[in-house]
Design an enzyme around this catalytic site. Structure first.
Site, PDB file in Angstrom:
ATOM      1  N   ASN A 163      34.877  69.615 -39.967  1.00 55.30           N
ATOM      2  CA  ASN A 163      33.846  69.942 -38.983  1.00 55.30           C
ATOM      3  C   ASN A 163      34.504  70.345 -37.665  1.00 55.30           C
ATOM      4  O   ASN A 163      35.486  69.731 -37.242  1.00 55.30           O
ATOM      5  CB  ASN A 163      32.966  68.696 -38.759  1.00 55.30           C
ATOM      6  CG  ASN A 163      31.685  68.981 -38.011  1.00 55.30           C
ATOM      7  OD1 ASN A 163      30.960  69.911 -38.359  1.00 55.30           O
ATOM      8  ND2 ASN A 163      31.399  68.200 -36.979  1.00 55.30           N
ATOM      9  N   GLU A 179      37.247  68.366 -35.606  1.00 58.47           N
ATOM     10  CA  GLU A 179      37.941  69.101 -34.535  1.00 58.47           C
ATOM     11  C   GLU A 179      39.463  68.982 -34.618  1.00 58.47           C
ATOM     12  O   GLU A 179      40.127  68.671 -33.632  1.00 58.47           O
ATOM     13  CB  GLU A 179      37.418  68.636 -33.165  1.00 58.47           C
ATOM     14  CG  GLU A 179      35.900  68.795 -33.047  1.00 58.47           C
ATOM     15  CD  GLU A 179      35.307  68.201 -31.775  1.00 58.47           C
ATOM     16  OE1 GLU A 179      36.049  67.649 -30.945  1.00 58.47           O
ATOM     17  OE2 GLU A 179      34.074  68.289 -31.623  1.00 58.47           O
ATOM     18  N   HIS A 226      27.789  74.915 -31.148  1.00 56.72           N
ATOM     19  CA  HIS A 226      27.479  74.743 -29.719  1.00 56.72           C
ATOM     20  C   HIS A 226      27.632  76.104 -29.041  1.00 56.72           C
ATOM     21  O   HIS A 226      28.745  76.542 -28.737  1.00 56.72           O
ATOM     22  CB  HIS A 226      28.416  73.716 -29.085  1.00 56.72           C
ATOM     23  CG  HIS A 226      28.214  72.331 -29.625  1.00 56.72           C
ATOM     24  ND1 HIS A 226      27.058  71.611 -29.403  1.00 56.72           N
ATOM     25  CD2 HIS A 226      29.005  71.546 -30.384  1.00 56.72           C
ATOM     26  CE1 HIS A 226      27.150  70.435 -30.007  1.00 56.72           C
ATOM     27  NE2 HIS A 226      28.323  70.364 -30.616  1.00 56.72           N
ATOM     28  N   GLU A 260      25.697  70.783 -35.543  1.00 59.48           N
ATOM     29  CA  GLU A 260      25.396  70.291 -34.182  1.00 59.48           C
ATOM     30  C   GLU A 260      24.838  71.412 -33.311  1.00 59.48           C
ATOM     31  O   GLU A 260      25.260  71.587 -32.157  1.00 59.48           O
ATOM     32  CB  GLU A 260      26.675  69.755 -33.516  1.00 59.48           C
ATOM     33  CG  GLU A 260      27.402  68.695 -34.299  1.00 59.48           C
ATOM     34  CD  GLU A 260      28.614  68.125 -33.570  1.00 59.48           C
ATOM     35  OE1 GLU A 260      28.811  68.402 -32.367  1.00 59.48           O
ATOM     36  OE2 GLU A 260      29.390  67.394 -34.221  1.00 59.48           O
ATOM     37  N   ASP A 267      23.245  73.689 -30.717  1.00 62.06           N
ATOM     38  CA  ASP A 267      22.466  73.794 -29.475  1.00 62.06           C
ATOM     39  C   ASP A 267      22.901  75.068 -28.763  1.00 62.06           C
ATOM     40  O   ASP A 267      23.966  75.610 -29.028  1.00 62.06           O
ATOM     41  CB  ASP A 267      22.546  72.547 -28.579  1.00 62.06           C
ATOM     42  CG  ASP A 267      23.937  72.061 -28.277  1.00 62.06           C
ATOM     43  OD1 ASP A 267      24.896  72.840 -28.377  1.00 62.06           O
ATOM     44  OD2 ASP A 267      24.077  70.869 -27.899  1.00 62.06           O
TER      45      ASP A 267
HETATM   46  O1  9MR Z   1      26.524  64.119 -27.933  1.00 60.25           O
HETATM   47  C1  9MR Z   1      27.627  63.252 -27.853  1.00 60.25           C
HETATM   48  C2  9MR Z   1      27.669  62.581 -26.475  1.00 60.25           C
HETATM   49  O2  9MR Z   1      26.566  61.688 -26.347  1.00 60.25           O
HETATM   50  C3  9MR Z   1      28.974  61.839 -26.291  1.00 60.25           C
HETATM   51  O3  9MR Z   1      29.043  61.333 -24.971  1.00 60.25           O
HETATM   52  C4  9MR Z   1      30.123  62.786 -26.566  1.00 60.25           C
HETATM   53  C5  9MR Z   1      31.459  62.095 -26.361  1.00 60.25           C
HETATM   54  O4  9MR Z   1      32.533  62.844 -26.778  1.00 60.25           O
HETATM   55  O5  9MR Z   1      30.033  63.281 -27.890  1.00 60.25           O
HETATM   56  C6  9MR Z   1      28.886  64.063 -28.066  1.00 60.25           C
HETATM   57  O6  9MR Z   1      28.860  64.620 -29.372  1.00 60.25           O
HETATM   58  C7  9MR Z   1      29.935  65.486 -29.725  1.00 60.25           C
HETATM   59  C8  9MR Z   1      30.135  65.351 -31.214  1.00 60.25           C
HETATM   60  O7  9MR Z   1      30.351  64.019 -31.562  1.00 60.25           O
HETATM   61  C9  9MR Z   1      31.294  66.212 -31.698  1.00 60.25           C
HETATM   62  N1  9MR Z   1      31.128  67.586 -31.277  1.00 60.25           N
HETATM   63  C10 9MR Z   1      30.841  67.804 -29.868  1.00 60.25           C
HETATM   64  C11 9MR Z   1      29.640  66.957 -29.442  1.00 60.25           C
HETATM   65  C12 9MR Z   1      29.287  67.261 -27.982  1.00 60.25           C
HETATM   66  O8  9MR Z   1      30.308  66.854 -27.131  1.00 60.25           O
END
Ligand code: 9MR
Length: 349
Positions: A201, A160, A237, A266, A268
């Site tokens: 990513n 990001e 997402h 990732e 969803d």
């Molecule tokens: O799914 C993850 C969640 O459990 C955490 O609390 C969160 C914290 O920032 O991160 C989520 O995963 C993220 C991923 O690492 C990067 N892309 C976005 C995902 C959803 O927020």
């Protein structure tokens, strides 16, 4: 490869079949699993794994093992989890995932080495000089990649790093080290494990837009400078209320042409609650659209869902009034989305 190209032509049929088929829930023969459907397609089917659920929920654990051939740690490979105090590493939870994957014939995607979120407070709150921060970043990347050498086959090296408008995100790294931190991160990771595939990513970079244009330009530039970058990750997402990006295949294809791998990392597809049949059908279409683009591309190697069940999804906690973003219900029953993924893979055989 030829069969991959047939996917688009028959996808409408696939979706029609998907929503009407009554597939087995948790049990079933091996042929009914997502990983069986993916076999031979050239695309691995992955899931993010919640390590608490893996330890405590036997049904969840059985599904991770049965349905997927790739796993990503949802949280335990992030900096705050891996190096909670400077120089003190906690490998145990991540090692448990690596062991689980090995026992179940799965590969591991590593997520993530450099990010602006989920960093330990010692890193963000202490006032380090730029030279110290550079050393800290280098040590962190080298130590972590070396620890998992030969066990993690792909790394999200930087996560990001761009804003939506294609400018670089203002982070501790950009502010202190300048834009060269990205190339450095890739070089350090490569030195630590020359065989691992190293990825950029991000989210909202699936279709062609200012953000993916920036990634395209960066990838081209880094490749021309000989920086060891091997892949472009699109998180995926999505939300049914926004519609789906229309140029995903065109985007994937232009990275193909640069000679880098691509992956959906990732995926969803959330919705505004309550769930209804129309939203569920649209959700299946969203999951399937990204998978089709991956199957059609030459070098798209994996498709990972960010949690496979609503029982543990991150979505409701972050987006008020939204949820049902994964392919399985809270009761671990497959949704139309799960069947859409399954049938899209089957058609690529
Ligand atoms: O799914 C993850 C969640 O459990 C955490 O609390 C969160 C914290 O920032 O991160 C989520 O995963 C993220 C991923 O690492 C990067 N892309 C976005 C995902 C959803 O927020």
């Amino acid at each position: 490869m030829a069969t991959r190209r047939n996917v688009l032509a028959v996808v409408a049929l696939a979706l029609a079949t998907a929503v009407s088929s009554a597939a087995p829930a948790v049990a079933g023969s091996d042929n009914d699993t997502l990983r069986a459907a993916a076999r031979g397609s050239g695309v691995r089917i992955g899931t993010a794994v919640d390590m608490n659920a893996l330890a405590n929920d036997a049904e969840y654990r059985a599904l991770v093992a049965a349905q997927f051939d790739s796993v990503t740690a949802e949280n335990v490979m992030k900096w705050e989890a891996i190096e909670p105090q400077q120089g003190q590493y906690d490998w145990a939870p991540a090692d448990r995932l690596v062991d689980f994957a090995k026992a179940n014939g799965q590969v591991v995607r590593g997520h993530t080495l450099v990010w602006h979120n989920q960093n330990p407070s010692w890193l963000t709150e202490d006032a380090f000089t730029p030279a110290q921060l550079r050393q800290i970043l280098r040590d962190h990347i080298k130590t972590q990649v070396r620890h998992f050498k030969g066990k993690v086959y792909q790394w999200d090296v930087v996560n990001e790093v761009f804003n939506e408008d294609g400018t670089l995100r203002d982070t501790i790294w950009l502010r202190n080290l300048g834009p060269g931190y990205i190339a450095d991160a890739f070089r350090w990771a490569h030195e630590a494990d020359p065989k691992a595939k190293l990825y950029l990513n991000d989210y909202n970079n699936e279709g062609i837009n200012a953000k993916s244009d920036a990634y395209y330009a960066l990838t081209k530039q880094l490749r021309s400078q000989g920086v060891p970058i091997h892949g472009y990750g699109m998180q995926g997402h999505l939300g049914v209320q926004y519609g789906f990006p229309g140029s995903v295949f065109d985007n994937v294809r232009r990275f193909d042409a640069l000679g880098v791998q691509t992956a959906f990392t990732e995926v969803d597809v959330r919705m505004i609650l309550p769930v209804d049949a129309t939203k569920e059908q649209a959700q299946g279409y969203g999951f399937s659209t990204l998978l089709q683009a991956c199957l059609l591309a030459r070098h798209c190697v994996s498709y990972t869902v960010w949690g496979f069940t609503d029982r543990y999804s991150w979505v409701p906690g972050v987006f008020d009034g939204q949820g049902s973003a994964t392919p399985y219900t809270e009761a671990l029953e497959p949704k139309p989305a799960r069947e859409a993924i399954f049938h899209t893979f089957q058609l690529a055989r």
